[in-house]
Design a protein around this motif. Sequence first.
Motif, PDB file in Angstrom:
ATOM      1  N   GLY A 192       4.759   6.326  -1.921  1.00 31.50           N
ATOM      2  CA  GLY A 192       4.119   5.806  -0.733  1.00 31.50           C
ATOM      3  C   GLY A 192       2.605   5.720  -0.819  1.00 31.50           C
ATOM      4  N   LYS A 194      -1.004   4.183  -1.107  1.00 30.73           N
ATOM      5  CA  LYS A 194      -1.602   2.885  -0.821  1.00 30.73           C
ATOM      6  C   LYS A 194      -2.940   2.767  -1.534  1.00 30.73           C
ATOM      7  CE  LYS A 194       0.583   2.061   3.655  1.00 30.73           C
ATOM      8  NZ  LYS A 194       0.366   1.743   5.092  1.00 30.73           N
ATOM      9  N   THR A 204      -4.266  -3.640   1.062  1.00 29.02           N
ATOM     10  CA  THR A 204      -3.775  -2.621   0.138  1.00 29.02           C
ATOM     11  C   THR A 204      -2.496  -3.079  -0.564  1.00 29.02           C
ATOM     12  OG1 THR A 204      -2.447  -1.553   1.859  1.00 29.02           O
ATOM     13  CG2 THR A 204      -4.705  -0.778   1.566  1.00 29.02           C
ATOM     14  N   THR A 206       0.962  -1.050  -1.858  1.00 22.67           N
ATOM     15  CA  THR A 206       1.644   0.237  -1.811  1.00 22.67           C
ATOM     16  C   THR A 206       2.315   0.505  -3.152  1.00 22.67           C
ATOM     17  OG1 THR A 206       2.058   0.008   0.566  1.00 22.67           O
ATOM     18  CG2 THR A 206       3.390   1.621  -0.629  1.00 22.67           C
ATOM     19  N   THR A 208       4.903   2.365  -5.139  1.00 21.08           N
ATOM     20  CA  THR A 208       6.131   3.123  -4.954  1.00 21.08           C
ATOM     21  C   THR A 208       6.807   3.324  -6.305  1.00 21.08           C
ATOM     22  OG1 THR A 208       7.399   1.114  -4.546  1.00 21.08           O
ATOM     23  CG2 THR A 208       6.485   2.249  -2.635  1.00 21.08           C
TER      24      THR A 208
END
Length: 320
Positions: A192, A194, A204, A206, A208
Amino acid sequence: MTVDDIVTAVNAESATTGVTASTDGSGNLVLGAADGADITVDNVTVGGSNTTLTSADLSTLGITDTDSDDTETFSAAAALTVTAGEEASFDVNGTTVTLSNDTAEDVAYSAADLVDAVNAALIDDGNYDVTASLDEDTGELTFTSRATGSKASVTVDNLTGSLDGSTDFALSDLGLTTGTATGTSTAADTTGAKVVVGSDASDTITLTIKSLTSSDLGIADLDVSTQAGAEEALALLDSAIDTVSNARAEMGATMSRFEFRSAQIDTSIENLEAAESAIADVDIASEQAKLSAASVKVQAAVAAASQANEMPENLLSLLR
């Protein structure tokens, strides 16, 4: 069938179930477990009529208390009855499960029978991504997907045939209210993080990264000592390879997005430096042209002044 007959039948299976039966002072059936664990009485059907008992029919077994001091728990499992000569089928994530009756009598499927039929069809099809089970609290048919996150889903569709020859087979016959269930939570298997990639804080990407441990991939406890275990292991390894490949593809796509934004930022920096140079630096050519023009004007003015100074001398010469 008397209560004593039921006691005898239950105790005949005590070695398997761990449950013993007896009668109290009033002749009521009493069930007990040696380890004090909960006892579940379910999947109860009446022999010849294939009728499923409900909680109101517990008196048939002499049970009146459904949950008392870890003594007994009743969970009436809904059953499907397939009329003689009929057939119904449905798909679970693309795997067809068929409930058929080619006998001369009606055949009843308890919830446990339905679970067995679904799991057998999934295994035969090599589909180990979904499993069926009974809910411990309600006794209802439950589907579980090995996948996690927002992309995890179980779809029950393509219902065909009829259970009784007159009414179309429906989801409600399986105790389901919806044909598709989709996962929504992804927090457990992503970082998570950013990363700001622009001039605005909201611009941004993200980052992951999915957890890809052997446990998360479902391959930590593979058993290849049997043929069934080996077949399941092959299917789960294929699924794990697909999961890892998809994760690598997602990471590659994220890297490409970072590289594109990096190149875009480099271009923006170059354009800003060019604009700053145009504003702050002197334009040599333009200034040189202005200097030349000013020099010509000065020289012309000097020449004009010299001519003006000579005019009085010329006039005096004429007067002489």
